[in-house]
Design an enzyme around this catalytic site. Structure first.
Site, short mmCIF file in Angstrom:
data_model
loop_
_atom_site.label_atom_id
_atom_site.label_comp_id
_atom_site.label_asym_id
_atom_site.label_seq_id
_atom_site.Cartn_x
_atom_site.Cartn_y
_atom_site.Cartn_z
N HIS A 1 -7.46 6.19 4.32
CA HIS A 1 -7.65 5.01 3.48
C HIS A 1 -6.62 3.98 3.92
O HIS A 1 -5.45 4.31 4.12
CB HIS A 1 -7.34 5.33 2.01
CG HIS A 1 -8.26 6.31 1.36
ND1 HIS A 1 -9.25 5.92 0.49
CD2 HIS A 1 -8.33 7.67 1.42
CE1 HIS A 1 -9.88 6.99 0.04
NE2 HIS A 1 -9.35 8.07 0.60
N HIS B 1 -10.76 11.09 6.78
CA HIS B 1 -10.67 9.62 6.74
C HIS B 1 -9.29 9.21 6.28
O HIS B 1 -8.70 9.81 5.40
CB HIS B 1 -11.73 9.02 5.82
CG HIS B 1 -11.75 9.63 4.45
ND1 HIS B 1 -12.38 10.82 4.18
CD2 HIS B 1 -11.20 9.23 3.28
CE1 HIS B 1 -12.24 11.12 2.90
NE2 HIS B 1 -11.51 10.18 2.34
P1 5GP Z 1 -11.43 10.77 -0.79
O1 5GP Z 1 -11.16 10.92 -2.26
O2 5GP Z 1 -12.37 11.82 -0.25
O3 5GP Z 1 -10.16 10.64 0.02
O4 5GP Z 1 -12.11 9.35 -0.66
C1 5GP Z 1 -13.46 9.17 -0.40
C2 5GP Z 1 -13.71 7.68 -0.50
O5 5GP Z 1 -14.98 7.43 0.02
C3 5GP Z 1 -13.68 7.13 -1.93
O6 5GP Z 1 -12.70 6.09 -2.02
C4 5GP Z 1 -15.10 6.63 -2.16
O7 5GP Z 1 -15.15 5.43 -2.92
C5 5GP Z 1 -15.61 6.42 -0.75
N1 5GP Z 1 -17.04 6.64 -0.57
C6 5GP Z 1 -17.77 7.68 -1.03
N2 5GP Z 1 -19.05 7.60 -0.63
C7 5GP Z 1 -19.12 6.47 0.13
C8 5GP Z 1 -20.20 5.85 0.84
O8 5GP Z 1 -21.34 6.32 0.86
N3 5GP Z 1 -19.90 4.71 1.51
C9 5GP Z 1 -18.65 4.16 1.51
N4 5GP Z 1 -18.47 3.02 2.20
N5 5GP Z 1 -17.61 4.73 0.85
C10 5GP Z 1 -17.84 5.87 0.17
#
Ligand code: 5GP
Ligand code: ZN
Length: 141
Positions: free
Chosen positions: A107, A105
């Protein structure tokens, strides 16, 4: 065809969103990609842009899916420009880089002049009222 994680035991929250098994505030979707609001936003309008096919990181995706993802990223950035001209685009690959959800993903994090939001000690969950307002602002052409 949309693929999930390789083993059924590996639950993936983003695959669940793609499959509509879990809810999300979706602001953009096409055949191969989707963008929705982060539930613990760093800033107002923090979005995640994902491929519908499961892959842990960008380099796991075939070229065509990478291209589709970047096209959607462009579309989402244009929509974020409805909120502010300033934003960060980030991709965390691997646990030591801060990756928590192992479904690739981007951001997109709008910036409004706050000091470093990435070091926030608390990240209040997205409220339904805020989400509804943001979907109205960001979804649609
Ligand atoms: P990472 O640290 O893996 O780059 O970011 C994962 C992101 O996914 C985090 O900012 C977290 O808040 C978001 N996130 C985690 N679980 C969910 C979910 O079930 N739904 C949504 N909309 N965001 C999520
Ligand atoms: Zn997944």
């Amino acid at each position: 065809m949309v693929t999930g994680p390789s083993r059924a035991s590996e639950k993936c929250v983003f695959c669940d969103i793609v499959a509509r098994r879990s809810p999300a505030w979706i602001i953009y979707e096409d055949e191969g990609t989707m963008a929705f609001l982060d539930i613990f936003p760093f800033t107002r309008g923090h979005l995640l842009v994902i491929p519908k096919h499961h892959g842990a990181r960008l380099t796991d995706l075939p070229f065509e899916q990478q291209t589709a993802l970047v096209r959607s990223l462009d579309e989402v950035c244009r929509r974020v420009e409805r909120l502010t001209d300033d934003y960060n685009v980030a991709l965390n690959a691997g646990a030591r880089a801060g990756q928590i959800v192992f479904h690739v993903h981007f951001h997109v994090i709008p910036r409004y002049g706050e000091s470093n939001p990435f070091r926030a000690t608390s990240r209040p969950p997205l409220t339904e009222l805020e989400a509804r307002t943001l979907v109205a602002e960001l979804a649609g052409d």
